[in-house]
Design an enzyme around this catalytic site. Structure first.
Site, short mmCIF file in Angstrom:
data_model
loop_
_atom_site.label_atom_id
_atom_site.label_comp_id
_atom_site.label_asym_id
_atom_site.label_seq_id
_atom_site.Cartn_x
_atom_site.Cartn_y
_atom_site.Cartn_z
N GLU A 139 -6.16 6.76 -1.02
CA GLU A 139 -6.21 5.75 0.05
C GLU A 139 -6.83 4.68 -0.79
OE1 GLU A 139 -4.35 5.26 2.75
OE2 GLU A 139 -3.49 7.21 2.26
N HIS A 179 1.96 4.51 -3.19
CA HIS A 179 1.98 5.74 -2.93
C HIS A 179 2.82 6.39 -3.36
CE1 HIS A 179 -1.52 6.54 -0.27
NE2 HIS A 179 -1.16 5.91 0.72
N HIS A 214 0.81 -1.19 -0.11
CA HIS A 214 0.06 0.04 0.05
C HIS A 214 0.80 1.32 -0.17
CE1 HIS A 214 -3.42 2.47 1.38
NE2 HIS A 214 -2.23 3.39 1.93
N GLU A 215 1.92 1.17 0.78
CA GLU A 215 2.86 2.46 0.83
C GLU A 215 3.54 2.62 -0.22
OE1 GLU A 215 2.26 4.53 3.22
OE2 GLU A 215 1.01 3.29 4.48
#
Length: 645
Positions: free
Chosen positions: A261, A189, A185-186
């Site tokens: 998100e 980003h 997930h990070e």
């Protein structure tokens, strides 16, 4: 949606953000003028009444009009804009060192690659896997050891200076696949261009908040001078303006963050090919007593960076993250509504159950790399796995790194030695010059270690060079500023020992310099200049010609490879240059020019480069190194050479 499209989308969103911010500042200036005008008018009225004069006299009417004159308006506007601008620049300067500035401001402690803590090693290994899977450099990892809430974040101006931060709760509570989902997930980003946008949000909002901080100082100061009502009234007025600006600024930040998100959750599923990992991570957060709460005093300005809601008890409008239930249902539509609860005993048992055999680890790792290549290239992962992807090739490359070098690559001192050895010449006279450079480098103990490792590096398979370089980077980032200067200076002397630079030396230097500069030097991002491929036709012609000649011995094969690459990039009017025209200095200038292409143009250029290499159905180690270095200079994910069938 691929990496480059996301970069372009993030850039457009940043433009809208700046526009909204300008509107907010203009509104603040107008409000400040009105409030200061009213404050001054009220003070003037009080003085007039004390002199026993009529409040509604002609003089007072003129005074009120004068308070709102263009001259007064301009002076107040300049003061407010200047104060806000200075506050923004100050915060931007604080964040100029990249993600580590954010991590350290939160009390983060860096995890070193040679750590012996099992939990720390698991985090470092997962981050390393996700980096290789996404074609990104391995970022530094920071632990927020005083935070028991389950959370994580990615911060930085770009991939080169990015860091991953994890809380103590995250490290202690997650199983490997759950941690993998959160780290993926990070990484999304980083790939989607969110990090730079998030740092800009911090700086811009600090400018708005600054007005309120000035008001708060004035109110506090007025308490020691109770007779001076002007200071108190002005302070209250600025507090109100600052509060309004902060309120609307946070609304902008929260709205942008919530949408990003959802995108990051979806990307994490694509990377890991395991929706259960991130779904279970979210469910565990729901059943964990401390949730995702962050207790650090700086949490409010960086709350939008985190994986989960860093500040609880916020309204839906002001929340930087979507509701947990919505996020879980997006990933797991069949969720039964029950959260996960994990005691320490359960966690230890789960850790034992999830241990994989070495073969299974290699299989999972290889699939992660292939999936990462698909995601960053805009390819459907299902298409990749429906064909016959060459997993054996990836395994050979990973296993091709000898255990001794793999161990040294995770130690800063050993990483320096291995990096130097990779550019050690075979020719005895040149090698002797390089050993003299090492002896005079002032790096104590480096020469004996290099001589010990030299026989291993000497017989290293050429295909293992690129993955070994990628493994060195996290350890090299652990050097001090002074060590980095000496390391870089010595590296350049070793490269110049023969008074020339070959392609591999250029490739190694580009990979090392680009990924370490973000840690030790101020990095200025290249501003896009070129929207059309034809604007870069001369540079692209040279780059493709070099690749065509380096990868093909026969002129006819080189011509076919060049034509395929040029056609894929939409450049049909360029022709293969002679090998004599492909000078290294010209090639370097051409690659630097490609870095100024717009994000939406870069996929076409890189696709053409990949097609050129794939023409003969074989990708050599040197070709991979060249293309990886080109991608690094272009600030693009390193392409992995796996095509759908």
């Amino acid at each position: 949606m691929d990496f480059f499209t996301q970069q372009d989308k993030a850039r457009r969103q940043t433009g809208w953000l700046v526009f909204l911010f300008i509107l907010a500042v203009v509104g603040l200036i107008v409000l400040t003028n009105l409030l200061i005008g009213l404050v001054v008018w009220s003070v003037t009225q009080e003085e007039t009444m004390q002199r026993g004069l009529s409040v509604v006299s002609q003089t007072d009417t003129q005074t009120i009009a004068a308070l709102f004159s263009w001259n007064t308006f301009g002076l107040v506007s300049l003061a407010v804009a200047g104060a806000v601008g200075c506050a923004i620049l100050y915060k931007w300067f604080q964040l100029s060192s990249g993600g580590k500035a954010v991590a350290e401001s939160l009390g983060g402690v860096r995890l070193y690659p040679n750590s012996e803590d099992a939990d720390h090693l698991q985090v470092l290994n997962v981050v390393e896997e996700m980096a290789l899977a996404s074609g990104m450099p391995v970022p530094a990892v920071y632990l927020l050891e005083h935070e028991i809430g389950i959370n994580a974040f990615a911060a930085g101006n770009g991939p080169a200076d990015a860091v991953i931060g994890v809380t103590k709760g995250c490290v202690q509570q997650f199983k490997r696949d759950e941690l993998q989902g959160v780290i993926a997930h990070e990484f999304s980003h980083i790939l989607n261009g969110d990090m730079r946008l998030n740092l800009r949000l911090i700086a811009l909002l600090h400018g708005i908040v600054f007005i309120g901080l000035v008001g708060e100082l004035l109110v506090r100061g007025s308490r020691s001078r109770r007779s001076d009502s002007r200071v108190a009234v002005l302070g209250i007025a600025l507090l109100v303006i600052g509060w309004l600006g902060t309120f609307f600024g946070n609304l902008i930040r929260a709205a942008v963050s919530r949408q990003r998100e959802f995108l990051a959750d979806a990307s994490a599923v694509q990377f890991t090919r395991n929706p259960e990992g991130i779904a279970n991570a979210l469910k565990l957060i729901g059943g964990y007593s401390s949730g995702t709460e962050i207790n650090d005093s700086h949490r409010s300005e960086v709350s939008h960076l985190f994986f989960g809601q860093a500040i609880s008890k916020l309204s839906n409008m002001m929340a930087t993250h979507p509701p947990l239930v919505d996020r879980i249902l997006k990933v797991d539509p069949d969720w039964d509504g029950n959260y996960l609860y994990r005691s320490t005993v359960t966690r230890e048992r789960k850790k034992e159950e999830e241990k994989l055999t070495q073969a299974e680890k290699r299989e999972a790792f290889s699939q992660a790399i292939i999936t990462g290549a698909a995601v960053t290239s805009g390819i459907d992962p299902e298409v990749l796995f429906s064909g016959s992807a060459d997993l054996d090739q990836i395994r050979r490359e990973i296993d091709g790194i000898p255990a001794l070098l793999h161990e040294q690559a995770h130690d800063p001192f050993g990483a320096i030695a291995v990096c130097y050895l990779l550019i050690t010449h075979i020719e005895p006279s040149l090698q002797e010059k390089q050993w003299q450079v090492i002896a005079q480098s002032g790096i104590k103990g480096i020469e004996p270690l290099m001589r010990q490792l030299y026989p291993v590096v000497e017989h290293l398979d050429i295909s293992a060079r690129l993955p070994l370089i990628e493994l060195l980077l996290p350890a090299l980032k652990c050097m001090s500023q002074e060590q980095y200067k000496r390391f870089k200076h010595t590296l350049l002397l070793l490269i110049r020992a023969d008074a020339k630079t070959d392609l591999f030396e250029w490739c190694l230097y580009q990979l090392v310099r680009h990924y370490l500069a973000g840690e030790f030097e101020p990095v200025k991002a290249s501003k896009p200049r070129y929207k059309e491929a034809k604007a870069l036709s001369d540079e692209y012609q040279l780059v493709l010609s070099v690749l065509a000649h380096k990868g093909h011995e026969q002129e006819a094969d080189a011509q076919r490879a060049f034509n395929r690459g040029a056609g894929s990039a939409g450049l049909y009017n360029i022709s293969l240059l002679s090998e004599d025209a492909c000078e290294l200095e010209r090639f370097i200038r051409a690659v630097n020019a490609l870095s100024y292409a717009y994000p939406t143009l870069k996929p076409r250029l890189i696709t053409g480069i990949k097609k050129c290499i794939y023409q003969d159905g074989e990708v050599t180690a040197l070709e991979r190194e060249i293309v990886s270095s080109i991608a690094v200079v272009m600030d693009a994910p390193i392409p992995l050479f796996i095509e759908p069938h």
